[in-house]
Design a protein around this motif. Structure first.
Motif, PDB file in Angstrom:
ATOM      1  N   THR A 223       0.812  -1.215   0.000  1.00 16.21           N
ATOM      2  CA  THR A 223       0.000   0.000   0.000  1.00 16.21           C
ATOM      3  C   THR A 223       0.848   1.269   0.000  1.00 16.21           C
ATOM      4  O   THR A 223       0.317   2.363   0.142  1.00 16.21           O
ATOM      5  CB  THR A 223      -0.930   0.026   1.233  1.00 16.21           C
ATOM      6  N   GLU A 224       2.163   1.111  -0.167  1.00 16.87           N
ATOM      7  CA  GLU A 224       3.070   2.252  -0.114  1.00 16.87           C
ATOM      8  C   GLU A 224       3.823   2.387  -1.440  1.00 16.87           C
ATOM      9  O   GLU A 224       3.841   1.478  -2.259  1.00 16.87           O
ATOM     10  CB  GLU A 224       4.089   2.073   1.024  1.00 16.87           C
TER      11      GLU A 224
ATOM     12  N   ARG B 282      -1.935  -5.059  -5.890  1.00 14.48           N
ATOM     13  CA  ARG B 282      -2.729  -4.182  -5.029  1.00 14.48           C
ATOM     14  C   ARG B 282      -4.217  -4.434  -5.237  1.00 14.48           C
ATOM     15  O   ARG B 282      -4.998  -4.541  -4.281  1.00 14.48           O
ATOM     16  CB  ARG B 282      -2.416  -2.716  -5.342  1.00 14.48           C
TER      17      ARG B 282
ATOM     18  N   ALA C  90      -7.019  -5.712  -2.731  1.00 10.58           N
ATOM     19  CA  ALA C  90      -8.121  -4.774  -2.487  1.00 10.58           C
ATOM     20  C   ALA C  90      -9.465  -5.417  -2.795  1.00 10.58           C
ATOM     21  O   ALA C  90     -10.480  -5.092  -2.144  1.00 10.58           O
ATOM     22  CB  ALA C  90      -7.937  -3.521  -3.336  1.00 10.58           C
TER      23      ALA C  90
ATOM     24  N   ARG D 267      -6.665   3.053   2.093  1.00 11.65           N
ATOM     25  CA  ARG D 267      -5.828   1.990   2.644  1.00 11.65           C
ATOM     26  C   ARG D 267      -4.879   1.429   1.594  1.00 11.65           C
ATOM     27  O   ARG D 267      -3.758   1.020   1.904  1.00 11.65           O
ATOM     28  CB  ARG D 267      -6.713   0.867   3.187  1.00 11.65           C
ATOM     29  N   HIS D 268      -5.306   1.421   0.356  1.00 19.18           N
ATOM     30  CA  HIS D 268      -4.493   0.846  -0.705  1.00 19.18           C
ATOM     31  C   HIS D 268      -3.744   1.897  -1.528  1.00 19.18           C
ATOM     32  O   HIS D 268      -3.293   1.624  -2.634  1.00 19.18           O
ATOM     33  CB  HIS D 268      -5.357  -0.042  -1.604  1.00 19.18           C
ATOM     34  N   GLY D 269      -3.615   3.098  -0.962  1.00 20.70           N
ATOM     35  CA  GLY D 269      -2.727   4.090  -1.551  1.00 20.70           C
ATOM     36  C   GLY D 269      -3.356   5.023  -2.551  1.00 20.70           C
ATOM     37  O   GLY D 269      -2.644   5.697  -3.298  1.00 20.70           O
ATOM     38  N   TYR D 270      -4.701   5.133  -2.568  1.00 17.37           N
ATOM     39  CA  TYR D 270      -5.379   6.020  -3.513  1.00 17.37           C
ATOM     40  C   TYR D 270      -6.074   7.146  -2.752  1.00 17.37           C
ATOM     41  O   TYR D 270      -6.660   6.924  -1.683  1.00 17.37           O
ATOM     42  CB  TYR D 270      -6.390   5.240  -4.355  1.00 17.37           C
TER      43      TYR D 270
END
Length: 289
Positions: A17-18, A56, A60, A77-80
């Motif tokens: 997630t980063e 991802r 997700a 949570r998943h970087g969006y």
């Protein structure tokens, strides 16, 4: 390299997630980000960035189907930063939006974790030589075209077909250094080498830096360095593309060299009139691993 690629896959999972700092990882592994990305793309059949996105969205999707959190929370949570950006990425992988998948339970397309393994191959030797070259210049006719991994690239085909025979003769007369003859040059290739990504294609010749360049030609300056030169023969462009793939699967894992940034060059030694078959040299810029 096989070990480094598997460690990279583990790193992807640990920081899914980063943002992934591939440059720092490559340096710690004793290689370069450029070489690592090119080897990943060649061996996995997809760019590293695409693999990360698919993984991802695989993870997700489970959150979406479970329905325990709202879509914005899952997106963050998943970087969006928004449900719109998350939805576009989700749809690109699964073929349906997260709302539809939450309602219907699918469709879902899972990206399994990639694992690289070394297999015993190489029963056919690769005809290769290592060359050290001073700086030189590539001159000719250039255009931005999309990358095509298999088959004839129609954009390149149109560019070359539009040149009159006298222009090929003029270019040949201008050449005064190695690689000799008419050249197909691919420059500014994205490290991930994704299908369809833009590159600079140049149809031309190699000249010394001191050689005057006509004003109507494009020029690419190439720094001094080492080159791996692979000789190929057979149906064109299939034999050449197979050789390109074999450099990643067989040659680089077996030799203490890695790719460095720079153009790849194809020199034609012999060719059929209709270019259905050709004997070529593939020049790749390298440095000690």
């Amino acid at each position: 390299m096989i070990s480094a690629l598997n460690q990279l896959v583990d790193l992807v999972e640990e920081h899914l997630t980063e943002e992934l700092d591939v440059g720092t990882f490559a340096k710690a592994s004793g290689t370069t980000e450029y070489h690592l990305r090119r080897m990943f793309s060649s061996l996995a059949g997809m760019p590293l960035s695409e693999y990360v996105r698919r993984r991802r969205m695989t993870v997700a999707a489970a959150d979406v189907v479970r329905g325990e959190d709202d879509l914005l929370s899952i997106a963050v949570r998943h970087g969006y930063g928004s449900t719109e950006a998350f939805g576009r990425a989700f749809r690109a992988v699964h073929g349906a939006g997260p709302g539809d998948v939450r309602r219907d339970g699918g469709p879902l397309r899972t990206q399994p974790r990639v694992r690289f393994r070394l297999t015993v191959e190489g029963s056919v030797p690769m005809d290769t030589r290592i060359v050290e070259r001073p700086a030189f210049r590539l001159v000719g006719h250039a255009a931005r075209v999309p990358l095509v991994h298999r088959g004839v690239n129609p954009h390149i085909q149109r560019l070359v077909a539009a040149l009159p025979p006298r222009e090929h003769a003029r270019l040949k007369a201008l050449a005064d250094t190695s690689p000799a003859g008419l050249l197909q040059v691919s420059a500014d290739v994205d490290p991930d080498a994704a299908e369809g990504s833009p590159l600079t294609y140049l149809h031309g010749v190699a000249v010394a830096l001191a050689t005057p360049v006509p004003g109507d030609l494009h020029a690419i300056d190439v720094g001094a360095g080492m080159w791996a030169v692979f000789r190929t023969a057979g149906p064109f462009p299939r034999a050449l593309q197979d050789a390109w793939a074999a450099t990643a699967t067989a040659w680089f894992p077996s030799n203490p060299w890695r790719l460095r940034a720079g153009p790849s060059i194809v020199a034609f030694l012999e060719r059929a009139d209709d270019l259905s078959t050709a004997t070529c040299e593939l020049w790749l810029p390298i440095e000690p691993a």
